[in-house]
Design an enzyme around this catalytic site. Sequence first.
Site, PDB file in Angstrom:
ATOM      1  N   GLY A 299      18.376  38.727 -16.287  1.00  0.00           N
ATOM      2  CA  GLY A 299      18.684  38.785 -14.858  1.00  0.00           C
ATOM      3  C   GLY A 299      18.737  40.232 -14.392  1.00  0.00           C
ATOM      4  O   GLY A 299      17.712  40.837 -14.069  1.00  0.00           O
TER       5      GLY A 299
ATOM      6  N   GLU B 243      22.157  29.394 -22.028  1.00  0.00           N
ATOM      7  CA  GLU B 243      22.567  30.340 -21.002  1.00  0.00           C
ATOM      8  C   GLU B 243      23.955  29.941 -20.506  1.00  0.00           C
ATOM      9  O   GLU B 243      24.109  29.197 -19.542  1.00  0.00           O
ATOM     10  CB  GLU B 243      21.505  30.265 -19.878  1.00  0.00           C
ATOM     11  CG  GLU B 243      21.630  31.212 -18.756  1.00  0.00           C
ATOM     12  CD  GLU B 243      22.015  30.488 -17.481  1.00  0.00           C
ATOM     13  OE1 GLU B 243      22.091  29.258 -17.466  1.00  0.00           O
ATOM     14  OE2 GLU B 243      22.278  31.190 -16.511  1.00  0.00           O
TER      15      GLU B 243
ATOM     16  N   HIS C  54      19.667  26.272 -14.024  1.00  0.00           N
ATOM     17  CA  HIS C  54      20.380  27.540 -14.207  1.00  0.00           C
ATOM     18  C   HIS C  54      21.857  27.322 -13.868  1.00  0.00           C
ATOM     19  O   HIS C  54      22.186  26.586 -12.934  1.00  0.00           O
ATOM     20  CB  HIS C  54      19.770  28.609 -13.297  1.00  0.00           C
ATOM     21  CG  HIS C  54      20.284  29.983 -13.579  1.00  0.00           C
ATOM     22  ND1 HIS C  54      21.510  30.411 -13.120  1.00  0.00           N
ATOM     23  CD2 HIS C  54      19.767  31.010 -14.290  1.00  0.00           C
ATOM     24  CE1 HIS C  54      21.711  31.652 -13.537  1.00  0.00           C
ATOM     25  NE2 HIS C  54      20.668  32.045 -14.253  1.00  0.00           N
TER      26      HIS C  54
ATOM     27  N   SER D  56      23.421  38.628 -19.902  1.00  0.00           N
ATOM     28  CA  SER D  56      23.711  40.052 -20.142  1.00  0.00           C
ATOM     29  C   SER D  56      22.797  40.711 -21.171  1.00  0.00           C
ATOM     30  O   SER D  56      23.238  41.562 -21.936  1.00  0.00           O
ATOM     31  CB  SER D  56      25.170  40.232 -20.576  1.00  0.00           C
ATOM     32  OG  SER D  56      26.039  39.712 -19.613  1.00  0.00           O
TER      33      SER D  56
ATOM     34  N   ASN E 295      14.339  36.927 -14.301  1.00  0.00           N
ATOM     35  CA  ASN E 295      14.840  36.138 -13.173  1.00  0.00           C
ATOM     36  C   ASN E 295      15.384  37.105 -12.123  1.00  0.00           C
ATOM     37  O   ASN E 295      16.457  37.667 -12.293  1.00  0.00           O
ATOM     38  CB  ASN E 295      15.942  35.190 -13.688  1.00  0.00           C
ATOM     39  CG  ASN E 295      16.562  34.365 -12.580  1.00  0.00           C
ATOM     40  OD1 ASN E 295      16.028  34.293 -11.467  1.00  0.00           O
ATOM     41  ND2 ASN E 295      17.688  33.733 -12.881  1.00  0.00           N
ATOM     42  N   TRP E 296      14.636  37.257 -11.052  1.00  0.00           N
ATOM     43  CA  TRP E 296      15.028  38.254 -10.038  1.00  0.00           C
ATOM     44  C   TRP E 296      16.081  37.723  -9.084  1.00  0.00           C
ATOM     45  O   TRP E 296      16.557  38.442  -8.204  1.00  0.00           O
ATOM     46  CB  TRP E 296      13.795  38.731  -9.267  1.00  0.00           C
ATOM     47  CG  TRP E 296      12.795  39.475 -10.123  1.00  0.00           C
ATOM     48  CD1 TRP E 296      12.955  39.835 -11.440  1.00  0.00           C
ATOM     49  CD2 TRP E 296      11.487  39.929  -9.740  1.00  0.00           C
ATOM     50  NE1 TRP E 296      11.829  40.487 -11.886  1.00  0.00           N
ATOM     51  CE2 TRP E 296      10.908  40.561 -10.869  1.00  0.00           C
ATOM     52  CE3 TRP E 296      10.752  39.866  -8.556  1.00  0.00           C
ATOM     53  CZ2 TRP E 296       9.632  41.118 -10.838  1.00  0.00           C
ATOM     54  CZ3 TRP E 296       9.478  40.415  -8.524  1.00  0.00           C
ATOM     55  CH2 TRP E 296       8.936  41.044  -9.657  1.00  0.00           C
ATOM     56  N   LYS E 297      16.393  36.464  -9.201  1.00  0.00           N
ATOM     57  CA  LYS E 297      17.403  35.826  -8.345  1.00  0.00           C
ATOM     58  C   LYS E 297      17.109  36.118  -6.864  1.00  0.00           C
ATOM     59  O   LYS E 297      15.940  36.152  -6.477  1.00  0.00           O
ATOM     60  CB  LYS E 297      18.804  36.261  -8.769  1.00  0.00           C
ATOM     61  CG  LYS E 297      19.030  35.993 -10.272  1.00  0.00           C
ATOM     62  CD  LYS E 297      20.444  36.090 -10.724  1.00  0.00           C
ATOM     63  CE  LYS E 297      20.517  35.803 -12.214  1.00  0.00           C
ATOM     64  NZ  LYS E 297      21.856  35.829 -12.776  1.00  0.00           N
TER      65      LYS E 297
ATOM     66  N   GLU F 169      23.953  28.999 -12.333  1.00  0.00           N
ATOM     67  CA  GLU F 169      24.333  29.290 -10.948  1.00  0.00           C
ATOM     68  C   GLU F 169      23.995  28.104 -10.040  1.00  0.00           C
ATOM     69  O   GLU F 169      24.721  27.804  -9.095  1.00  0.00           O
ATOM     70  CB  GLU F 169      23.645  30.571 -10.473  1.00  0.00           C
ATOM     71  CG  GLU F 169      24.299  31.810 -11.082  1.00  0.00           C
ATOM     72  CD  GLU F 169      23.420  33.055 -11.090  1.00  0.00           C
ATOM     73  OE1 GLU F 169      22.352  33.057 -10.462  1.00  0.00           O
ATOM     74  OE2 GLU F 169      23.825  34.030 -11.752  1.00  0.00           O
TER      75      GLU F 169
ATOM     76  N   GLY G  56      26.224  38.483 -16.346  1.00  0.00           N
ATOM     77  CA  GLY G  56      26.907  39.675 -15.853  1.00  0.00           C
ATOM     78  C   GLY G  56      27.324  40.499 -17.055  1.00  0.00           C
ATOM     79  O   GLY G  56      27.191  40.053 -18.186  1.00  0.00           O
TER      80      GLY G  56
HETATM   81  P1  PGA Z   1      22.039  38.504 -16.472  1.00  0.00           P
HETATM   82  O1  PGA Z   1      21.517  37.075 -15.942  1.00  0.00           O
HETATM   83  O2  PGA Z   1      20.993  39.022 -17.416  1.00  0.00           O
HETATM   84  O3  PGA Z   1      22.183  39.336 -15.236  1.00  0.00           O
HETATM   85  O4  PGA Z   1      23.324  38.237 -17.182  1.00  0.00           O
HETATM   86  C1  PGA Z   1      21.058  36.150 -16.870  1.00  0.00           C
HETATM   87  C2  PGA Z   1      20.895  34.787 -16.285  1.00  0.00           C
HETATM   88  O5  PGA Z   1      20.819  34.628 -15.086  1.00  0.00           O
HETATM   89  O6  PGA Z   1      20.840  33.822 -17.062  1.00  0.00           O
END
Ligand code: PGA
Length: 274
Positions: A245, A178, A97, A224, A10-12, A99, A184
């Site tokens: 991520g 998740e 997600h 993470s 997931n490149w966000k 976020e 993070g």
């Molecule tokens: P991350 O993101 O690997 O940077 O913790 C994971 C996610 O977005 O679910």
Amino acid sequence: MHRRPIVVGNWKMHTTLTEAETLARRISLCVERLDGLDVVLLPPTIWLPSLVQSFHYRPSGLHFGVQNIHPELSGAYTGETGLGMIRGMAEYVLLGHSERRAQFGETDDFIRQKLAAVLRERLSPILCVGELTKVMLQTRGRGRPTTLEKQSDILRQLRAALLGVSERSVERLIICYEPLWAIGPNHRVSGPHVQAVIEQLRQYLGLRFGRTTAGRIRTIYGGSVTADVIDEYTVQPDIDGVLVGGAALESQTFLPIIEAVAEHAHHLRQHQEH
Ligand code: PGA
């Protein structure tokens, strides 16, 4: 039951188009050498057409998807991307997600609408569920396992998203555990802990769709994940892959994760054959 392992990057809201193309090319070369797993890249949607077109040949294990979608095919929805606009480009759609839930106020019901629409389009939804609250973080900090009570975030999200979904289409579904607080550095959930949560999710899926169908739904973990800790997840019987991520943004950190998942799957197949 054998479920095909899957690694999702997931490149966000990161990468320039050039960076995205370079990264995708490197990942493609890696996937070409491997078999028995799916690697799904979720670039920013605006890069998707160029990225897809830049591949004359794409290994069968490499797929593209989007990080979010509007459930309508098109319409008067300012700033959104319609589900009909990604046809022929995306095979997977990330939904729910943490976020999106926490920062953009996406409700369970809106995610349910998206899930139904994605299944109708014959795409594969990657449905994220997980605790959003700080209370859970504090509980987790003390290392206590989550009990999947009726009112917990996780089960509520899963139930709501699957409302009205038929057994027939559900095999394309991927569920990602998740938790918001695990995203993070330094907050990841341990492998056995994820296994315990996913076991309970699968139990619910079994009640909802029957054991055979539930056994075919892939379940993954996100939060993470790095190459240093990937083995902790791959050894768990119900963790079929990972959503990555930060570590998915560089080939040096992402390729070792893909390789580790492929290697584990290879050993498992060998073991099953003998
Ligand atoms: P991350 O993101 O690997 O940077 O913790 C994971 C996610 O977005 O679910």
